[in-house]
Scaffold this motif. Structure first.
Motif, PDB file in Angstrom:
ATOM      1  N   VAL A  15       0.716  -1.439  10.776  1.00  0.00           N
ATOM      2  CA  VAL A  15       1.320  -0.707   9.663  1.00  0.00           C
ATOM      3  C   VAL A  15       0.403  -0.770   8.449  1.00  0.00           C
ATOM      4  O   VAL A  15       0.111   0.250   7.806  1.00  0.00           O
ATOM      5  CB  VAL A  15       2.711  -1.280   9.318  1.00  0.00           C
ATOM      6  CG1 VAL A  15       3.235  -0.641   8.021  1.00  0.00           C
ATOM      7  CG2 VAL A  15       3.697  -1.033  10.448  1.00  0.00           C
ATOM      8  N   HIS A  16      -0.054  -1.969   8.124  1.00  0.00           N
ATOM      9  CA  HIS A  16      -0.898  -2.144   6.936  1.00  0.00           C
ATOM     10  C   HIS A  16      -2.210  -1.372   7.044  1.00  0.00           C
ATOM     11  O   HIS A  16      -2.724  -0.855   6.041  1.00  0.00           O
ATOM     12  CB  HIS A  16      -1.175  -3.629   6.726  1.00  0.00           C
ATOM     13  CG  HIS A  16       0.037  -4.400   6.316  1.00  0.00           C
ATOM     14  ND1 HIS A  16       0.126  -5.777   6.423  1.00  0.00           N
ATOM     15  CD2 HIS A  16       1.239  -3.999   5.811  1.00  0.00           C
ATOM     16  CE1 HIS A  16       1.316  -6.176   6.002  1.00  0.00           C
ATOM     17  NE2 HIS A  16       2.003  -5.115   5.626  1.00  0.00           N
ATOM     18  N   SER A  17      -2.751  -1.280   8.254  1.00  0.00           N
ATOM     19  CA  SER A  17      -4.026  -0.563   8.444  1.00  0.00           C
ATOM     20  C   SER A  17      -3.817   0.928   8.697  1.00  0.00           C
ATOM     21  O   SER A  17      -4.787   1.668   8.858  1.00  0.00           O
ATOM     22  CB  SER A  17      -4.789  -1.164   9.615  1.00  0.00           C
ATOM     23  OG  SER A  17      -4.084  -0.969  10.841  1.00  0.00           O
ATOM     24  N   ARG A  18      -2.555   1.346   8.734  1.00  0.00           N
ATOM     25  CA  ARG A  18      -2.176   2.747   8.991  1.00  0.00           C
ATOM     26  C   ARG A  18      -2.599   3.212  10.384  1.00  0.00           C
ATOM     27  O   ARG A  18      -2.812   4.400  10.622  1.00  0.00           O
ATOM     28  CB  ARG A  18      -2.743   3.686   7.924  1.00  0.00           C
ATOM     29  CG  ARG A  18      -2.246   3.402   6.497  1.00  0.00           C
ATOM     30  CD  ARG A  18      -0.731   3.533   6.402  1.00  0.00           C
ATOM     31  NE  ARG A  18      -0.248   3.469   5.040  1.00  0.00           N
ATOM     32  CZ  ARG A  18       0.227   2.356   4.439  1.00  0.00           C
ATOM     33  NH1 ARG A  18       0.260   1.203   5.127  1.00  0.00           N
ATOM     34  NH2 ARG A  18       0.664   2.392   3.201  1.00  0.00           N
ATOM     35  N   GLU A  19      -2.724   2.265  11.298  1.00  0.00           N
ATOM     36  CA  GLU A  19      -3.014   2.616  12.687  1.00  0.00           C
ATOM     37  C   GLU A  19      -1.738   2.822  13.497  1.00  0.00           C
ATOM     38  O   GLU A  19      -1.788   3.316  14.624  1.00  0.00           O
ATOM     39  CB  GLU A  19      -3.852   1.511  13.337  1.00  0.00           C
ATOM     40  CG  GLU A  19      -5.238   1.352  12.741  1.00  0.00           C
ATOM     41  CD  GLU A  19      -5.989   0.173  13.349  1.00  0.00           C
ATOM     42  OE1 GLU A  19      -7.114   0.405  13.828  1.00  0.00           O
ATOM     43  OE2 GLU A  19      -5.437  -0.944  13.358  1.00  0.00           O
TER      44      GLU A  19
END
Length: 448
Positions: A15-19
């Protein structure tokens, strides 16, 4: 760190890396805004829906809901960050699946969870370890835990909180609200266990201004019902006060406008011809149904429902009385133009609209009814009012207005020329205070 916690942390990191890849099941008034919020935050979305024409329209970048802009969808289609599909075999692709399907009432006013059940069964056939499943549809407390979890676990042999993760986060959409969009509204989140809660909280924190974690999925389910029961009860109160004050010659709208100047201890609610939309007319009955399982009677909620359900009947009674006293003719054979068929102003959503019930009641009493709505050119099929399907909106003109015996304002759209209505209608019966708000006063205008 345990294996389960590692799985949760991997999801949170994605989520944090937008993956992370997000799947949204149900591309309607809740699903499309969620997709837009996700795309705005750089998250890839796969949208699922059973309606092939709707999916084709979305994939062509065409508008499906008038008040929702499609620019981000079009950009997502071009870049591969978004696509819509009817292929539910692809449910295993996303890291998280958000369920945004209808939860209507049955003919006997009991919860109809068939869409939730069918969607959960479809997910169970493709569920993979590590996925987060979140229900957003409004329902009674216990649905996520008592209905969804057994289906997912029994079909797969996987365990919630260990192999997959289950959460509930109620939708808070307000169609047509220009001030608060999806990303501007805090999101309540409840999880089946701490890891599910952490994962769902991280996901929604990436999409909205603030998250509100609560202790369980049942608590989150209860939050949504409480919000809409609060509104239903207060609307019932002002609907009843309207009848009392009208008998005393007092204008309820003037009373509310004065009362709301108090800066504390009062919140304005407004009367109308009945409740509409997918939430307020339905949600209270989800709790009254569930309460019976615990031998609890929800008398206050049921009384509010009775008052609100009775409003269309009261409005048509008032309309018939005014046709008689002001026009000197019987209601049977009268021609009535219903102004506004959407359940609220400035949108094209007619779910549970009281205007549909008003038309049926008018015609049951021997009058004929037509409608004008700038947002709804034709009445679409509905579960309750199939006999009205395919009726078309009448053009609003001096000639049209003069051809009807009365105009009944059921929905107060802003883009209606109420001055034209006041000048050319023989009789105006206003359930929304629209004429007064536009500074119109005439002997032919009456409130109901």
């Amino acid at each position: 760190m345990s294996a389960t916690s590692q799985a949760a942390q991997r999801f949170i990191d994605r989520v944090h890396s937008r993956e992370v890849v997000l799947g949204i099941v149900g591309l309607g008034y809740v699903g499309i805004p969620l997709a837009l919020a996700s795309l705005r935050r750089g998250i890839r979305v796969v949208g699922f829906d059973i309606d092939q024409p709707r999916v084709d329209q979305i994939n062509a970048g065409k508008e499906t809901i008038k008040h929702i802009p499609m620019e981000l969808i079009v950009e997502g289609l071009k870049t591969g960050r978004f696509e819509a599909t009817t292929d539910f075999d692809r449910l295993a692709e996303p890291d998280a699946l958000l369920i945004c399907v209808p939860t209507p009432l049955s003919r006997h006013r009991e919860p109809d969870l068939s869409f939730v059940r069918q969607t959960t069964e479809a997910i169970a056939r493709r569920l993979r370890p590590g996925q987060l499943i979140v229900l957003e549809s409004t329902t009674y407390p216990g649905t996520t835990d008592e209905l969804m979890r057994p289906i997912l676990e029994t079909a797969t042999g996987l365990k919630s909180g260990q192999d997959f993760f289950l959460a509930y986060s109620p939708e808070r959409e307000d169609p047509g609200n220009g001030e608060f969009g999806t990303s501007d509204i805090p999101k309540v989140v409840g999880g089946d266990g701490p890891d599910a809660l952490a994962m769902a909280d991280a996901l929604y924190a990436a999409l909205v201004v603030k998250t509100v974690p609560v202790s369980s999925t049942a608590t989150a389910e209860a939050v949504k019902l409480t919000e809409n029961i609060f509104r239903a009860v207060n609307i019932a109160l002002v609907n009843e006060l309207k009848q009392v004050y009208a008998a005393m010659g007092i204008d309820i709208w003037e009373v509310i406008d004065a009362a709301k100047t108090k800066p504390f201890g009062y919140m304005p609610f407004y009367p109308g011809p009945g409740l509409g939309g997918h939430c307020i007319p339905i949600d209270p009955f989800y709790l009254t149904w569930k309460a019976r399982e615990f031998d609890v009677t929800t008398r206050f909620i049921e009384l509010a429902g009775q008052i609100n359900t009775d409003m269309p009947y009261r409005v048509v009674e008032r309309l018939a009385e005014l046709v008689d006293t002001q026009l000197g003719r019987g209601f049977s054979g009268a021609r009535i133009l219903v102004l506004g068929i959407a359940y609220k102003k400035n949108i094209e959503d007619m779910r549970e609209s009281p205007a549909l019930k008003l038309i049926e009641l008018i015609e049951t009493r021997g009058a004929s009814a037509a409608y004008h709505d700038p947002h709804i050119p034709e009445i679409r099929p509905t579960r309750k009012h199939g006999g009205l399907t395919a009726r078309k909106s009448q053009a609003l003109s001096a000639e049209t207005l003069a051809a009807f015996d009365a105009v009944l304002i059921a929905t107060d759209h802003d883009d209606v020329d109420y001055g034209l209505v006041a000048r050319h209608a023989k009789l105006v019966v206003d359930t929304r205070n629209a004429c007064a708000r536009h500074g119109l006063a005439a002997k032919t205008i009456f409130k109901a």
